[in-house]
Scaffold this motif. Structure first.
Motif, PDB file in Angstrom:
ATOM      1  N   ARG A  15       0.966  -1.296   0.028  1.00  0.00           N
ATOM      2  CA  ARG A  15      -0.054   0.076  -0.029  1.00  0.00           C
ATOM      3  C   ARG A  15       1.002   1.413  -0.057  1.00  0.00           C
ATOM      4  O   ARG A  15       0.368   2.276  -0.445  1.00  0.00           O
ATOM      5  CB  ARG A  15      -0.887  -0.023   1.129  1.00  0.00           C
ATOM      6  N   GLY A  16       2.025   1.268   0.546  1.00  0.00           N
ATOM      7  CA  GLY A  16       2.846   2.382   0.412  1.00  0.00           C
ATOM      8  C   GLY A  16       3.598   2.681  -0.710  1.00  0.00           C
ATOM      9  O   GLY A  16       3.845   3.993  -0.710  1.00  0.00           O
ATOM     10  N   GLU A  17       3.907   1.562  -1.472  1.00  0.00           N
ATOM     11  CA  GLU A  17       4.584   2.038  -2.867  1.00  0.00           C
ATOM     12  C   GLU A  17       3.938   2.870  -3.733  1.00  0.00           C
ATOM     13  O   GLU A  17       4.778   3.958  -4.208  1.00  0.00           O
ATOM     14  CB  GLU A  17       4.957   0.711  -3.548  1.00  0.00           C
ATOM     15  N   PRO A  18       2.637   2.859  -4.062  1.00  0.00           N
ATOM     16  CA  PRO A  18       2.135   4.001  -4.996  1.00  0.00           C
ATOM     17  C   PRO A  18       2.333   5.427  -4.476  1.00  0.00           C
ATOM     18  O   PRO A  18       2.551   6.339  -5.298  1.00  0.00           O
ATOM     19  CB  PRO A  18       0.741   3.427  -5.060  1.00  0.00           C
ATOM     20  N   ILE A  19       2.272   5.447  -3.042  1.00  0.00           N
ATOM     21  CA  ILE A  19       2.452   6.744  -2.764  1.00  0.00           C
ATOM     22  C   ILE A  19       3.971   7.272  -2.720  1.00  0.00           C
ATOM     23  O   ILE A  19       4.298   8.491  -3.229  1.00  0.00           O
ATOM     24  CB  ILE A  19       2.324   6.922  -1.133  1.00  0.00           C
ATOM     25  N   ARG A  20       4.897   6.405  -2.710  1.00  0.00           N
ATOM     26  CA  ARG A  20       6.320   6.894  -2.993  1.00  0.00           C
ATOM     27  C   ARG A  20       6.644   7.169  -4.405  1.00  0.00           C
ATOM     28  O   ARG A  20       7.191   8.308  -4.805  1.00  0.00           O
ATOM     29  CB  ARG A  20       7.154   5.635  -2.554  1.00  0.00           C
ATOM     30  N   ILE A  21       5.870   6.469  -5.465  1.00  0.00           N
ATOM     31  CA  ILE A  21       5.840   6.696  -6.613  1.00  0.00           C
ATOM     32  C   ILE A  21       5.425   8.047  -7.156  1.00  0.00           C
ATOM     33  O   ILE A  21       6.075   8.631  -7.955  1.00  0.00           O
ATOM     34  CB  ILE A  21       5.241   5.466  -7.436  1.00  0.00           C
ATOM     35  N   VAL A  22       4.131   8.276  -6.483  1.00  0.00           N
ATOM     36  CA  VAL A  22       3.830   9.607  -6.900  1.00  0.00           C
ATOM     37  C   VAL A  22       4.313  10.808  -6.509  1.00  0.00           C
ATOM     38  O   VAL A  22       4.356  11.880  -6.989  1.00  0.00           O
ATOM     39  CB  VAL A  22       2.029   9.499  -6.549  1.00  0.00           C
ATOM     40  N   LEU A  23       4.895  10.677  -5.382  1.00  0.00           N
ATOM     41  CA  LEU A  23       5.683  11.854  -4.721  1.00  0.00           C
ATOM     42  C   LEU A  23       6.788  11.969  -5.576  1.00  0.00           C
ATOM     43  O   LEU A  23       7.382  13.302  -5.987  1.00  0.00           O
ATOM     44  CB  LEU A  23       6.161  11.373  -3.513  1.00  0.00           C
ATOM     45  N   HIS A  24       7.771  10.656  -6.173  1.00  0.00           N
ATOM     46  CA  HIS A  24       8.738  11.046  -6.852  1.00  0.00           C
ATOM     47  C   HIS A  24       8.256  11.558  -8.388  1.00  0.00           C
ATOM     48  O   HIS A  24       8.859  12.418  -8.777  1.00  0.00           O
ATOM     49  CB  HIS A  24       9.306   9.439  -7.248  1.00  0.00           C
ATOM     50  N   ALA A  25       7.279  11.153  -8.747  1.00  0.00           N
ATOM     51  CA  ALA A  25       6.632  11.745 -10.090  1.00  0.00           C
ATOM     52  C   ALA A  25       6.300  13.050 -10.066  1.00  0.00           C
ATOM     53  O   ALA A  25       6.320  13.801 -11.006  1.00  0.00           O
ATOM     54  CB  ALA A  25       5.358  10.963 -10.431  1.00  0.00           C
ATOM     55  N   LEU A 154      -1.507   2.531 -10.786  1.00  0.00           N
ATOM     56  CA  LEU A 154      -0.520   2.132  -9.906  1.00  0.00           C
ATOM     57  C   LEU A 154      -0.868   1.151  -9.013  1.00  0.00           C
ATOM     58  O   LEU A 154      -0.270   0.235  -8.551  1.00  0.00           O
ATOM     59  CB  LEU A 154       0.025   3.342  -9.239  1.00  0.00           C
ATOM     60  N   LYS A 155      -1.992   1.299  -8.439  1.00  0.00           N
ATOM     61  CA  LYS A 155      -2.686   0.364  -7.275  1.00  0.00           C
ATOM     62  C   LYS A 155      -3.130  -0.904  -8.096  1.00  0.00           C
ATOM     63  O   LYS A 155      -2.609  -1.902  -7.058  1.00  0.00           O
ATOM     64  CB  LYS A 155      -4.071   1.105  -6.950  1.00  0.00           C
ATOM     65  N   VAL A 156      -3.692  -1.001  -9.178  1.00  0.00           N
ATOM     66  CA  VAL A 156      -3.795  -2.506  -9.557  1.00  0.00           C
ATOM     67  C   VAL A 156      -2.360  -3.044  -9.984  1.00  0.00           C
ATOM     68  O   VAL A 156      -2.446  -4.299  -9.716  1.00  0.00           O
ATOM     69  CB  VAL A 156      -4.712  -2.066 -10.727  1.00  0.00           C
ATOM     70  N   PHE A 157      -1.651  -2.247 -10.516  1.00  0.00           N
ATOM     71  CA  PHE A 157      -0.308  -3.067 -10.996  1.00  0.00           C
ATOM     72  C   PHE A 157       0.357  -3.548  -9.780  1.00  0.00           C
ATOM     73  O   PHE A 157       0.944  -4.669  -9.778  1.00  0.00           O
ATOM     74  CB  PHE A 157       0.639  -1.778 -11.573  1.00  0.00           C
ATOM     75  N   MET A 158       0.381  -2.755  -8.526  1.00  0.00           N
ATOM     76  CA  MET A 158       1.002  -3.391  -7.306  1.00  0.00           C
ATOM     77  C   MET A 158       0.358  -4.731  -7.069  1.00  0.00           C
ATOM     78  O   MET A 158       0.998  -5.641  -6.366  1.00  0.00           O
ATOM     79  CB  MET A 158       0.864  -2.262  -6.334  1.00  0.00           C
ATOM     80  N   LEU A 159      -0.828  -4.601  -7.081  1.00  0.00           N
ATOM     81  CA  LEU A 159      -1.566  -5.656  -6.540  1.00  0.00           C
ATOM     82  C   LEU A 159      -1.415  -6.970  -7.610  1.00  0.00           C
ATOM     83  O   LEU A 159      -1.207  -8.061  -7.122  1.00  0.00           O
ATOM     84  CB  LEU A 159      -3.313  -5.270  -6.553  1.00  0.00           C
ATOM     85  N   LEU A 160      -1.374  -6.833  -8.798  1.00  0.00           N
ATOM     86  CA  LEU A 160      -1.091  -7.750  -9.548  1.00  0.00           C
ATOM     87  C   LEU A 160       0.199  -8.539  -9.606  1.00  0.00           C
ATOM     88  O   LEU A 160       0.625  -9.562  -9.870  1.00  0.00           O
ATOM     89  CB  LEU A 160      -1.321  -7.314 -11.209  1.00  0.00           C
ATOM     90  N   ARG A 161       1.296  -7.454  -9.478  1.00  0.00           N
ATOM     91  CA  ARG A 161       2.777  -7.903  -9.074  1.00  0.00           C
ATOM     92  C   ARG A 161       2.682  -8.688  -7.845  1.00  0.00           C
ATOM     93  O   ARG A 161       3.496  -9.647  -7.944  1.00  0.00           O
ATOM     94  CB  ARG A 161       3.640  -6.775  -8.983  1.00  0.00           C
ATOM     95  N   TRP A 162       1.908  -8.421  -6.801  1.00  0.00           N
ATOM     96  CA  TRP A 162       2.040  -9.338  -5.514  1.00  0.00           C
ATOM     97  C   TRP A 162       1.605 -10.561  -5.805  1.00  0.00           C
ATOM     98  O   TRP A 162       1.926 -11.643  -5.397  1.00  0.00           O
ATOM     99  CB  TRP A 162       1.130  -8.361  -4.630  1.00  0.00           C
ATOM    100  N   LEU A 163       0.188 -10.562  -6.480  1.00  0.00           N
ATOM    101  CA  LEU A 163      -0.275 -11.886  -6.702  1.00  0.00           C
ATOM    102  C   LEU A 163       0.577 -12.804  -7.638  1.00  0.00           C
ATOM    103  O   LEU A 163       0.433 -13.927  -7.502  1.00  0.00           O
ATOM    104  CB  LEU A 163      -1.646 -11.495  -7.303  1.00  0.00           C
ATOM    105  N   SER A 164       1.366 -12.041  -8.474  1.00  0.00           N
ATOM    106  CA  SER A 164       1.997 -13.134  -9.331  1.00  0.00           C
ATOM    107  C   SER A 164       3.414 -13.364  -8.763  1.00  0.00           C
ATOM    108  O   SER A 164       4.296 -13.655  -9.730  1.00  0.00           O
ATOM    109  CB  SER A 164       2.109 -12.347 -10.864  1.00  0.00           C
ATOM    110  N   SER A 165       3.906 -12.910  -7.713  1.00  0.00           N
ATOM    111  CA  SER A 165       5.150 -12.888  -7.265  1.00  0.00           C
ATOM    112  C   SER A 165       5.736 -14.508  -6.729  1.00  0.00           C
ATOM    113  O   SER A 165       6.881 -14.519  -7.007  1.00  0.00           O
ATOM    114  CB  SER A 165       5.378 -11.922  -6.051  1.00  0.00           C
ATOM    115  N   GLY A 166       4.652 -15.192  -6.733  1.00  0.00           N
ATOM    116  CA  GLY A 166       5.176 -16.253  -6.183  1.00  0.00           C
ATOM    117  C   GLY A 166       5.632 -16.542  -4.831  1.00  0.00           C
ATOM    118  O   GLY A 166       6.181 -17.841  -4.146  1.00  0.00           O
TER     119      GLY A 166
END
Length: 206
Positions: A15-25, A154-166
């Motif tokens: 949940r924290g990663e999208p916040i970091r990304i938008v601050l950087h952006a 960004l929110k969906v991407f992080m979720l999909l990446r987590w679900l696909s991480s193994g």
């Protein structure tokens, strides 16, 4: 300029990663306070609701990841100004949060109980929500709202990446590609977006 501190686990996700990304952006400097899972028991005592992420702005601590994501997403021009497009963005954000909470409900279980819960999650909520997301994406095109990258993506991407991480027990790494192939292809496209590649380039070596 405001002094900003983001507090979240030392992971490139969640949940924290999208916040970091938008601050950087948005080009907004911030202190990236990361901590290990073993430190969470102590860190949570310092937060308003015993949870993270939190963002400290000029000495005041704020909580609720989606509210923070929307706030900073506006500064990064990653949140729609049009009310209907904002609805589409918010809908996919809240849907992602729903699915995350359904998965998190199985945390703490072990052995056969965990296996059964995760199998039920895949057969039920995961299949339902990924199907819904795939239909929403097909209706809009390459992004979920506004015809371009938003915080919803960004929110969906992080979720999909987590679900696909193994990395999640009893959640096969190919679950997304099997249930909703279009979302797997979508995640690969989003990973190549300049907003994300720029952020992770800035993280390289840290």
């Amino acid at each position: 300029m405001s002094k900003i501190k983001v507090s979240y686990f030392d992971v490139d996700g969640g949940r924290g990663e999208p916040i970091r990304i938008v601050l950087h952006a948005a080009g907004i400097p911030f202190e990236d306070f990361r901590f290990g899972y073993g430190e969470f028991a102590e860190v949570r005592k310092t937060t308003p609701l015993n949870q993270v992420p939190t963002v400290n702005i000029d000495g005041v601590q704020y909580t609720q990841s989606c509210a923070l994501l929307r706030y900073f997403g506006k500064a990064a021009d990653l949140y729609p100004q049009d009310a209907f497009q904002a609805l589409l963005c918010d809908e996919i954000i809240d849907g992602s949060e729903d699915l995350t909470n359904k998965l998190v409900a199985s945390f703490g279980l072990q052995g056969d109980a965990l296996k059964s819960a995760r199998e039920a999650f895949i057969a039920g909520p995961l299949t339902q929500y990924l199907g819904w997301m795939a239909a929403k994406l097909a209706a809009q095109g390459n992004y979920f709202a506004n015809g371009k990258l938003t915080i919803g993506d960004l929110k969906v991407f992080m979720l999909l990446r987590w679900l696909s991480s193994g990395m999640l027990d009893h959640i096969p790494a190919d679950c997304v590609s099997r249930i909703a192939p279009s979302l797997a292809a979508y995640a690969a496209r989003i990973a190549a977006e300049p907003v994300l590649t720029s952020y992770y380039e800035s993280r390289a070596g840290k």
